[in-house]
Design a protein around this motif. Structure first.
Motif, PDB file in Angstrom:
ATOM      1  N   LEU A 166     -17.152 -49.138  19.964  1.00  0.00           N
ATOM      2  CA  LEU A 166     -15.722 -49.139  20.265  1.00  0.00           C
ATOM      3  C   LEU A 166     -15.394 -47.940  21.145  1.00  0.00           C
ATOM      4  O   LEU A 166     -15.917 -46.838  20.949  1.00  0.00           O
ATOM      5  N   SER A 167     -14.515 -48.151  22.104  1.00  0.00           N
ATOM      6  CA  SER A 167     -14.071 -47.054  22.967  1.00  0.00           C
ATOM      7  C   SER A 167     -13.109 -46.169  22.187  1.00  0.00           C
ATOM      8  O   SER A 167     -12.565 -46.582  21.154  1.00  0.00           O
ATOM      9  N   PRO A 168     -12.872 -44.930  22.651  1.00  0.00           N
ATOM     10  CA  PRO A 168     -11.898 -44.062  21.966  1.00  0.00           C
ATOM     11  C   PRO A 168     -10.521 -44.720  21.838  1.00  0.00           C
ATOM     12  O   PRO A 168      -9.869 -44.596  20.804  1.00  0.00           O
ATOM     13  N   ARG A 169     -10.082 -45.425  22.883  1.00  0.00           N
ATOM     14  CA  ARG A 169      -8.781 -46.082  22.832  1.00  0.00           C
ATOM     15  C   ARG A 169      -8.782 -47.207  21.793  1.00  0.00           C
ATOM     16  O   ARG A 169      -7.822 -47.376  21.034  1.00  0.00           O
ATOM     17  N   GLU A 170      -9.874 -47.980  21.734  1.00  0.00           N
ATOM     18  CA  GLU A 170      -9.978 -49.064  20.748  1.00  0.00           C
ATOM     19  C   GLU A 170      -9.975 -48.506  19.328  1.00  0.00           C
ATOM     20  O   GLU A 170      -9.337 -49.064  18.436  1.00  0.00           O
ATOM     21  N   THR A 171     -10.680 -47.388  19.133  1.00  0.00           N
ATOM     22  CA  THR A 171     -10.697 -46.756  17.817  1.00  0.00           C
ATOM     23  C   THR A 171      -9.313 -46.266  17.434  1.00  0.00           C
ATOM     24  O   THR A 171      -8.871 -46.406  16.283  1.00  0.00           O
ATOM     25  N   GLU A 172      -8.605 -45.691  18.415  1.00  0.00           N
ATOM     26  CA  GLU A 172      -7.246 -45.210  18.171  1.00  0.00           C
ATOM     27  C   GLU A 172      -6.320 -46.358  17.779  1.00  0.00           C
ATOM     28  O   GLU A 172      -5.546 -46.264  16.818  1.00  0.00           O
ATOM     29  N   ILE A 173      -6.412 -47.466  18.504  1.00  0.00           N
ATOM     30  CA  ILE A 173      -5.568 -48.621  18.227  1.00  0.00           C
ATOM     31  C   ILE A 173      -5.914 -49.223  16.867  1.00  0.00           C
ATOM     32  O   ILE A 173      -5.025 -49.575  16.085  1.00  0.00           O
ATOM     33  N   LEU A 174      -7.198 -49.320  16.551  1.00  0.00           N
ATOM     34  CA  LEU A 174      -7.602 -49.888  15.268  1.00  0.00           C
ATOM     35  C   LEU A 174      -7.128 -49.011  14.112  1.00  0.00           C
ATOM     36  O   LEU A 174      -6.767 -49.516  13.037  1.00  0.00           O
ATOM     37  N   GLY A 175      -7.102 -47.707  14.324  1.00  0.00           N
ATOM     38  CA  GLY A 175      -6.576 -46.804  13.306  1.00  0.00           C
ATOM     39  C   GLY A 175      -5.112 -47.066  13.018  1.00  0.00           C
ATOM     40  O   GLY A 175      -4.665 -47.001  11.869  1.00  0.00           O
ATOM     41  N   LEU A 176      -4.358 -47.400  14.060  1.00  0.00           N
ATOM     42  CA  LEU A 176      -2.937 -47.723  13.878  1.00  0.00           C
ATOM     43  C   LEU A 176      -2.767 -49.089  13.230  1.00  0.00           C
ATOM     44  O   LEU A 176      -1.845 -49.297  12.437  1.00  0.00           O
ATOM     45  N   VAL A 177      -3.666 -50.022  13.561  1.00  0.00           N
ATOM     46  CA  VAL A 177      -3.656 -51.329  12.889  1.00  0.00           C
ATOM     47  C   VAL A 177      -3.871 -51.139  11.388  1.00  0.00           C
ATOM     48  O   VAL A 177      -3.217 -51.778  10.565  1.00  0.00           O
ATOM     49  N   ALA A 178      -4.799 -50.246  11.038  1.00  0.00           N
ATOM     50  CA  ALA A 178      -5.097 -49.989   9.630  1.00  0.00           C
ATOM     51  C   ALA A 178      -3.885 -49.434   8.885  1.00  0.00           C
ATOM     52  O   ALA A 178      -3.776 -49.596   7.665  1.00  0.00           O
ATOM     53  N   LYS A 179      -2.971 -48.792   9.611  1.00  0.00           N
ATOM     54  CA  LYS A 179      -1.759 -48.244   8.998  1.00  0.00           C
ATOM     55  C   LYS A 179      -0.649 -49.278   8.895  1.00  0.00           C
ATOM     56  O   LYS A 179       0.438 -48.978   8.406  1.00  0.00           O
ATOM     57  N   GLY A 180      -0.916 -50.505   9.390  1.00  0.00           N
ATOM     58  CA  GLY A 180       0.058 -51.583   9.256  1.00  0.00           C
ATOM     59  C   GLY A 180       1.003 -51.741  10.431  1.00  0.00           C
ATOM     60  O   GLY A 180       1.951 -52.509  10.360  1.00  0.00           O
ATOM     61  N   LEU A 181       0.737 -51.032  11.562  1.00  0.00           N
ATOM     62  CA  LEU A 181       1.619 -51.142  12.715  1.00  0.00           C
ATOM     63  C   LEU A 181       1.390 -52.464  13.444  1.00  0.00           C
ATOM     64  O   LEU A 181       0.269 -52.957  13.518  1.00  0.00           O
ATOM     65  N   THR A 182       2.453 -53.019  13.987  1.00  0.00           N
ATOM     66  CA  THR A 182       2.358 -54.241  14.781  1.00  0.00           C
ATOM     67  C   THR A 182       1.938 -53.892  16.207  1.00  0.00           C
ATOM     68  O   THR A 182       1.981 -52.729  16.614  1.00  0.00           O
ATOM     69  N   ASN A 183       1.562 -54.914  16.984  1.00  0.00           N
ATOM     70  CA  ASN A 183       1.189 -54.688  18.375  1.00  0.00           C
ATOM     71  C   ASN A 183       2.312 -54.011  19.149  1.00  0.00           C
ATOM     72  O   ASN A 183       2.088 -53.097  19.947  1.00  0.00           O
ATOM     73  N   ARG A 184       3.539 -54.457  18.906  1.00  0.00           N
ATOM     74  CA  ARG A 184       4.683 -53.876  19.621  1.00  0.00           C
ATOM     75  C   ARG A 184       4.872 -52.411  19.256  1.00  0.00           C
ATOM     76  O   ARG A 184       5.150 -51.567  20.125  1.00  0.00           O
ATOM     77  N   GLU A 185       4.725 -52.083  17.983  1.00  0.00           N
ATOM     78  CA  GLU A 185       4.872 -50.690  17.551  1.00  0.00           C
ATOM     79  C   GLU A 185       3.767 -49.813  18.127  1.00  0.00           C
ATOM     80  O   GLU A 185       4.015 -48.673  18.542  1.00  0.00           O
ATOM     81  N   ILE A 186       2.546 -50.346  18.175  1.00  0.00           N
ATOM     82  CA  ILE A 186       1.423 -49.594  18.757  1.00  0.00           C
ATOM     83  C   ILE A 186       1.676 -49.359  20.242  1.00  0.00           C
ATOM     84  O   ILE A 186       1.447 -48.256  20.765  1.00  0.00           O
ATOM     85  N   ALA A 187       2.141 -50.392  20.935  1.00  0.00           N
ATOM     86  CA  ALA A 187       2.421 -50.273  22.373  1.00  0.00           C
ATOM     87  C   ALA A 187       3.456 -49.190  22.629  1.00  0.00           C
ATOM     88  O   ALA A 187       3.301 -48.365  23.545  1.00  0.00           O
ATOM     89  N   THR A 188       4.512 -49.156  21.835  1.00  0.00           N
ATOM     90  CA  THR A 188       5.564 -48.145  22.007  1.00  0.00           C
ATOM     91  C   THR A 188       5.031 -46.747  21.737  1.00  0.00           C
ATOM     92  O   THR A 188       5.307 -45.800  22.487  1.00  0.00           O
ATOM     93  N   LEU A 189       4.237 -46.596  20.684  1.00  0.00           N
ATOM     94  CA  LEU A 189       3.708 -45.292  20.293  1.00  0.00           C
ATOM     95  C   LEU A 189       2.751 -44.735  21.343  1.00  0.00           C
ATOM     96  O   LEU A 189       2.750 -43.531  21.628  1.00  0.00           O
ATOM     97  N   LEU A 190       1.933 -45.612  21.940  1.00  0.00           N
ATOM     98  CA  LEU A 190       0.898 -45.175  22.882  1.00  0.00           C
ATOM     99  C   LEU A 190       1.314 -45.334  24.345  1.00  0.00           C
ATOM    100  O   LEU A 190       0.498 -45.106  25.248  1.00  0.00           O
ATOM    101  N   PHE A 191       2.575 -45.751  24.565  1.00  0.00           N
ATOM    102  CA  PHE A 191       3.085 -45.939  25.925  1.00  0.00           C
ATOM    103  C   PHE A 191       2.243 -46.958  26.700  1.00  0.00           C
ATOM    104  O   PHE A 191       1.884 -46.755  27.862  1.00  0.00           O
ATOM    105  N   LEU A 192       1.918 -48.053  26.037  1.00  0.00           N
ATOM    106  CA  LEU A 192       1.172 -49.140  26.645  1.00  0.00           C
ATOM    107  C   LEU A 192       2.021 -50.401  26.588  1.00  0.00           C
ATOM    108  O   LEU A 192       3.013 -50.471  25.865  1.00  0.00           O
ATOM    109  N   SER A 193       1.628 -51.410  27.342  1.00  0.00           N
ATOM    110  CA  SER A 193       2.320 -52.691  27.245  1.00  0.00           C
ATOM    111  C   SER A 193       1.758 -53.466  26.058  1.00  0.00           C
ATOM    112  O   SER A 193       0.580 -53.302  25.700  1.00  0.00           O
ATOM    113  N   PRO A 194       2.567 -54.326  25.418  1.00  0.00           N
ATOM    114  CA  PRO A 194       2.053 -55.146  24.323  1.00  0.00           C
ATOM    115  C   PRO A 194       0.866 -55.996  24.756  1.00  0.00           C
ATOM    116  O   PRO A 194      -0.042 -56.256  23.970  1.00  0.00           O
ATOM    117  N   LEU A 195       0.857 -56.434  26.024  1.00  0.00           N
ATOM    118  CA  LEU A 195      -0.262 -57.227  26.534  1.00  0.00           C
ATOM    119  C   LEU A 195      -1.547 -56.423  26.545  1.00  0.00           C
ATOM    120  O   LEU A 195      -2.622 -56.925  26.205  1.00  0.00           O
TER     121      LEU A 195
END
Length: 227
Positions: A166-195
């Motif tokens: 896993l790339s550092p970004r993928e690991t970071e995103i998966l860590g947020l998934v583990a905390k129960g965040l939705t794709n939209r919430e992760i996108a907002t937190l990391l300044f990324l698009s939901p896509l």
């Protein structure tokens, strides 16, 4: 669809909802919790066996399911397998008295997106339901301890295997998934698009050879990629 009340974080609740539970008192309790969360009575279908669940599923699709493990005509895990095979994105929350490690792991591997014990009070169960509605993977603390124990037991074997890259970004995103965040919430937190977030999660699924958020978190912890 029915508009959610102010105590939910989503503007729309996924409906209709199927509740598979054979105990009458628990049926009433869970229905009451769902009504308080904003569901209309007509949006909740309640059945008490695998046969009844399969029959009603041939008549209409459901946007979310809550399933007990111990049912009169078999295991709810079989139904979880069937539902997950039909729609891997379907939220499936287990609400059960079963707390053995084998049953818990089988349910999660079958496709359950969350697992909460019946012994919890209404507030705790409501919080788990709300998390599942938001796309999270709510795990009862007692269940989580079982899973962590299993992970520790597998650490030696896992360390002997090559961890999925896993790339550092993928690991970071998966860590947020583990905390129960939705794709939209992760996108907002990391300044990324939901896509972009959705694309990263698809890559994570592929690398870990899984098909759900809960399985991805479980596999990542098994390989030591997440704490």
């Amino acid at each position: 669809m029915t508009a959610a009340p102010h105590d939910t974080s989503e503007s729309v609740l996924p409906s209709p909802l199927l509740l598979v539970e054979d105990e009458l008192l628990m049926q009433v309790r869970l229905r009451t919790i769902l009504l308080k969360l904003g569901y209309g009575d007509q949006e909740i279908s309640v059945v008490g066996s695998l046969a009844q669940a399969r029959a009603i599923l041939t008549e209409q699709p459901f946007a979310m399911t809550m399933i007990d493990i111990g049912l009169p005509d078999g295991s709810g895990i079989d139904l979880i397998h069937e539902l997950h095979a039909r729609d891997p994105a379907l939220p499936i929350l287990v609400v059960s008295a079963w707390s053995t490690e084998q049953v818990i792991v089988q349910a999660l591997q079958a496709g359950a997106t969350g697992y909460v014990l019946k012994e919890r009070d209404d507030v705790e169960i409501a919080a788990s339901v709300r998390s599942a509605l938001r796309g999270g993977a709510p795990i009862d603390p007692f269940v989580a301890r079982h899973i962590l124990g299993l992970v520790r037991a597998m650490e030696v074997r896992a360390n002997d295997q090559s961890a999925p890259p896993l790339s550092p970004r993928e690991t970071e995103i998966l860590g947020l998934v583990a905390k129960g965040l939705t794709n939209r919430e992760i996108a907002t937190l990391l300044f990324l698009s939901p896509l972009t977030v959705a694309c990263h999660i698809r890559n994570i699924y592929k690398k870990l050879a899984v098909s759900s958020r809960t399985q991805a978190v479980f596999e990542a912890r098994t390989h030591g990629l997440l704490p």
